[in-house]
Design a protein around this motif. Structure first.
Motif, PDB file in Angstrom:
ATOM      1  N   ALA A 175       0.821  -1.218   0.000  1.00 58.73           N
ATOM      2  CA  ALA A 175       0.000   0.000   0.000  1.00 58.73           C
ATOM      3  C   ALA A 175       0.850   1.260   0.000  1.00 58.73           C
ATOM      4  CB  ALA A 175      -0.923  -0.003   1.219  1.00 58.73           C
ATOM      5  N   SER A 176       1.942   1.269   0.796  1.00 62.87           N
ATOM      6  CA  SER A 176       2.781   2.467   0.859  1.00 62.87           C
ATOM      7  C   SER A 176       3.471   2.742  -0.469  1.00 62.87           C
ATOM      8  CB  SER A 176       3.828   2.319   1.965  1.00 62.87           C
ATOM      9  OG  SER A 176       4.639   1.176   1.730  1.00 62.87           O
ATOM     10  N   LEU A 177       3.852   1.679  -1.198  1.00 61.02           N
ATOM     11  CA  LEU A 177       4.501   1.850  -2.499  1.00 61.02           C
ATOM     12  C   LEU A 177       3.523   2.399  -3.530  1.00 61.02           C
ATOM     13  CD1 LEU A 177       6.979   1.428  -4.295  1.00 61.02           C
ATOM     14  CD2 LEU A 177       6.166  -0.899  -4.741  1.00 61.02           C
ATOM     15  N   ILE A 178       2.313   1.833  -3.560  1.00 63.65           N
ATOM     16  CA  ILE A 178       1.295   2.301  -4.501  1.00 63.65           C
ATOM     17  C   ILE A 178       0.907   3.746  -4.184  1.00 63.65           C
ATOM     18  CG2 ILE A 178      -1.075   1.966  -5.319  1.00 63.65           C
ATOM     19  CD1 ILE A 178      -0.695  -1.020  -4.817  1.00 63.65           C
ATOM     20  N   GLY A 179       0.757   4.031  -2.887  1.00 58.81           N
ATOM     21  CA  GLY A 179       0.348   5.363  -2.474  1.00 58.81           C
ATOM     22  C   GLY A 179       1.322   6.438  -2.895  1.00 58.81           C
ATOM     23  N   LYS A 180       2.616   6.111  -2.954  1.00 56.66           N
ATOM     24  CA  LYS A 180       3.634   7.083  -3.323  1.00 56.66           C
ATOM     25  C   LYS A 180       3.446   7.588  -4.747  1.00 56.66           C
ATOM     26  CE  LYS A 180       8.620   7.647  -3.842  1.00 56.66           C
ATOM     27  NZ  LYS A 180       9.956   7.009  -3.743  1.00 56.66           N
ATOM     28  N   TYR A 181       3.004   6.699  -5.645  1.00 57.00           N
ATOM     29  CA  TYR A 181       2.879   7.068  -7.061  1.00 57.00           C
ATOM     30  C   TYR A 181       1.439   7.355  -7.481  1.00 57.00           C
ATOM     31  CZ  TYR A 181       7.665   5.370  -7.215  1.00 57.00           C
ATOM     32  OH  TYR A 181       8.994   5.189  -6.977  1.00 57.00           O
ATOM     33  N   ALA A 182       0.512   7.311  -6.535  1.00 59.61           N
ATOM     34  CA  ALA A 182      -0.892   7.532  -6.877  1.00 59.61           C
ATOM     35  C   ALA A 182      -1.140   8.966  -7.333  1.00 59.61           C
ATOM     36  CB  ALA A 182      -1.783   7.191  -5.682  1.00 59.61           C
ATOM     37  N   GLU A 183      -0.501   9.928  -6.667  1.00 58.61           N
ATOM     38  CA  GLU A 183      -0.738  11.339  -7.002  1.00 58.61           C
ATOM     39  C   GLU A 183      -0.252  11.694  -8.412  1.00 58.61           C
ATOM     40  OE1 GLU A 183      -0.902  15.340  -4.405  1.00 58.61           O
ATOM     41  OE2 GLU A 183       0.987  14.272  -4.326  1.00 58.61           O
ATOM     42  N   PRO A 184       0.999  11.359  -8.792  1.00 60.44           N
ATOM     43  CA  PRO A 184       1.410  11.673 -10.165  1.00 60.44           C
ATOM     44  C   PRO A 184       0.629  10.885 -11.205  1.00 60.44           C
ATOM     45  CG  PRO A 184       3.088  10.358  -9.057  1.00 60.44           C
ATOM     46  CD  PRO A 184       2.121  10.809  -8.004  1.00 60.44           C
ATOM     47  N   ALA A 185       0.248   9.641 -10.877  1.00 55.73           N
ATOM     48  CA  ALA A 185      -0.552   8.852 -11.819  1.00 55.73           C
ATOM     49  C   ALA A 185      -1.905   9.513 -12.035  1.00 55.73           C
ATOM     50  CB  ALA A 185      -0.740   7.428 -11.290  1.00 55.73           C
ATOM     51  N   SER A 186      -2.513   9.989 -10.949  1.00 53.54           N
ATOM     52  CA  SER A 186      -3.786  10.685 -11.053  1.00 53.54           C
ATOM     53  C   SER A 186      -3.642  11.959 -11.886  1.00 53.54           C
ATOM     54  CB  SER A 186      -4.312  11.028  -9.654  1.00 53.54           C
ATOM     55  OG  SER A 186      -5.508  11.763  -9.726  1.00 53.54           O
ATOM     56  N   GLY A 187      -2.551  12.702 -11.654  1.00 58.55           N
ATOM     57  CA  GLY A 187      -2.317  13.928 -12.416  1.00 58.55           C
ATOM     58  C   GLY A 187      -2.198  13.668 -13.899  1.00 58.55           C
ATOM     59  N   MET A 188      -1.481  12.599 -14.279  1.00 55.96           N
ATOM     60  CA  MET A 188      -1.315  12.266 -15.698  1.00 55.96           C
ATOM     61  C   MET A 188      -2.649  11.856 -16.331  1.00 55.96           C
ATOM     62  SD  MET A 188       1.767  12.888 -16.473  1.00 55.96           S
ATOM     63  CE  MET A 188       1.816  12.114 -18.092  1.00 55.96           C
ATOM     64  N   ILE A 189      -3.444  11.097 -15.591  1.00 56.38           N
ATOM     65  CA  ILE A 189      -4.746  10.666 -16.112  1.00 56.38           C
ATOM     66  C   ILE A 189      -5.676  11.874 -16.287  1.00 56.38           C
ATOM     67  CG2 ILE A 189      -6.832   9.323 -15.604  1.00 56.38           C
ATOM     68  CD1 ILE A 189      -4.951   7.331 -14.146  1.00 56.38           C
ATOM     69  N   ILE A 190      -5.634  12.798 -15.330  1.00 56.57           N
ATOM     70  CA  ILE A 190      -6.450  14.015 -15.432  1.00 56.57           C
ATOM     71  C   ILE A 190      -6.025  14.848 -16.638  1.00 56.57           C
ATOM     72  CG2 ILE A 190      -7.009  16.205 -14.299  1.00 56.57           C
ATOM     73  CD1 ILE A 190      -6.815  14.692 -11.619  1.00 56.57           C
ATOM     74  N   LEU A 191      -4.717  14.959 -16.857  1.00 59.64           N
ATOM     75  CA  LEU A 191      -4.222  15.678 -18.039  1.00 59.64           C
ATOM     76  C   LEU A 191      -4.731  15.027 -19.317  1.00 59.64           C
ATOM     77  CD1 LEU A 191      -0.484  16.476 -17.161  1.00 59.64           C
ATOM     78  CD2 LEU A 191      -2.348  18.113 -17.453  1.00 59.64           C
ATOM     79  N   LEU A 192      -4.700  13.699 -19.365  1.00 57.45           N
ATOM     80  CA  LEU A 192      -5.203  12.970 -20.531  1.00 57.45           C
ATOM     81  C   LEU A 192      -6.680  13.241 -20.742  1.00 57.45           C
ATOM     82  CD1 LEU A 192      -4.900  10.887 -22.804  1.00 57.45           C
ATOM     83  CD2 LEU A 192      -5.239   9.080 -21.095  1.00 57.45           C
ATOM     84  N   LEU A 193      -7.439  13.235 -19.651  1.00 51.57           N
ATOM     85  CA  LEU A 193      -8.881  13.515 -19.743  1.00 51.57           C
ATOM     86  C   LEU A 193      -9.124  14.910 -20.299  1.00 51.57           C
ATOM     87  CD1 LEU A 193     -11.876  12.980 -19.114  1.00 51.57           C
ATOM     88  CD2 LEU A 193     -11.427  13.671 -16.749  1.00 51.57           C
ATOM     89  N   GLY A 194      -8.392  15.904 -19.797  1.00 45.45           N
ATOM     90  CA  GLY A 194      -8.554  17.273 -20.284  1.00 45.45           C
ATOM     91  C   GLY A 194      -8.211  17.408 -21.764  1.00 45.45           C
ATOM     92  N   CYS A 195      -7.140  16.744 -22.191  1.00 49.55           N
ATOM     93  CA  CYS A 195      -6.745  16.793 -23.605  1.00 49.55           C
ATOM     94  C   CYS A 195      -7.785  16.131 -24.491  1.00 49.55           C
ATOM     95  CB  CYS A 195      -5.379  16.130 -23.784  1.00 49.55           C
ATOM     96  SG  CYS A 195      -4.006  17.044 -23.061  1.00 49.55           S
TER      97      CYS A 195
END
Length: 200
Positions: A175-195
């Motif tokens: 969980a701690s490993l996944i949690g570390k990269y969740a924020e940038p992964a979410s940011g990239m997905i949001i950018l993709l959605l906006g594009c």
């Protein structure tokens, strides 16, 4: 194409729920079906309110400009997520000084096998905090024309699923490993959605 946008919205808007669920799980706080339903339900209401607010803005925005504006809002949120992650990483050297203290706290937590319960008042406050994350995205998504009913229903399913999976994963180290990269992964997905909403 809106179906893909709805899935991307539901995933990115609720990934924080996984992190929170995992954090609670690591502290031996486990949610039952009713508690997860309450959390997801309040988050759903926040998403619904923000999307209706975004819909009400459409009468003030030219139709041909609405999709672009909504996409820009979503991209801005994605950039904010990525910048927030970058700033956290930049400050990591300072935070490393407290690692030993944190490790000791984690060991103390893990030494106890007693399951803890959050009062319903705290569960409500947690849900309100999580629903705030969906406000900006909900406004942007509704302006771009995403179906409110389908988006909110899908978001509720993802919200429930992520809280449950995060809470379960909190029992292990992954969980701690996944949690570390969740924020940038979410940011990239949001950018993709906006594009997608601007260019497609």
């Amino acid at each position: 194409m809106h179906y893909i946008s709805i899935l991307l919205f539901a995933f990115s808007a609720n990934i924080d729920n996984f992190i929170v669920g995992a954090a609670c799980g690591m502290k031996k706080v486990y949610f039952n079906f009713i508690e997860i339903s309450i959390l997801s339900g309040i988050i759903l209401l926040g998403t619904l309110a923000s999307m209706f607010f975004g819909k009400s803005l459409l009468c003030l925005i030219p139709a041909h400009f609405a999709g672009i504006l909504g996409g820009v809002v979503i991209i801005g949120i994605g950039l904010y997520y990525l910048m927030a992650f970058y700033m956290k990483e930049k400050d990591s050297d300072i935070k490393n000084k407290e690692v030993n203290k944190e490790k000791k706290a984690i060991l103390d937590e893990e030494s106890s096998t007693e399951q803890k319960k959050l009062p319903y008042k705290d569960i409500m406050l947690l849900a309100l905090a999580l629903s705030v994350n969906n406000v900006g995205l909900g406004i942007g998504a509704s302006i771009t024309g995403l179906n409110i009913t389908m988006t909110c229903f899908t978001s509720f399913i993802f919200s429930f699923m992520f809280i449950y999976l995060g809470n379960t994963a909190g029992k292990g180290r992954i969980a701690s490993l996944i949690g570390k990269y969740a924020e940038p992964a979410s940011g990239m997905i949001i950018l993709l959605l906006g594009c997608l909403e601007i260019f497609i």
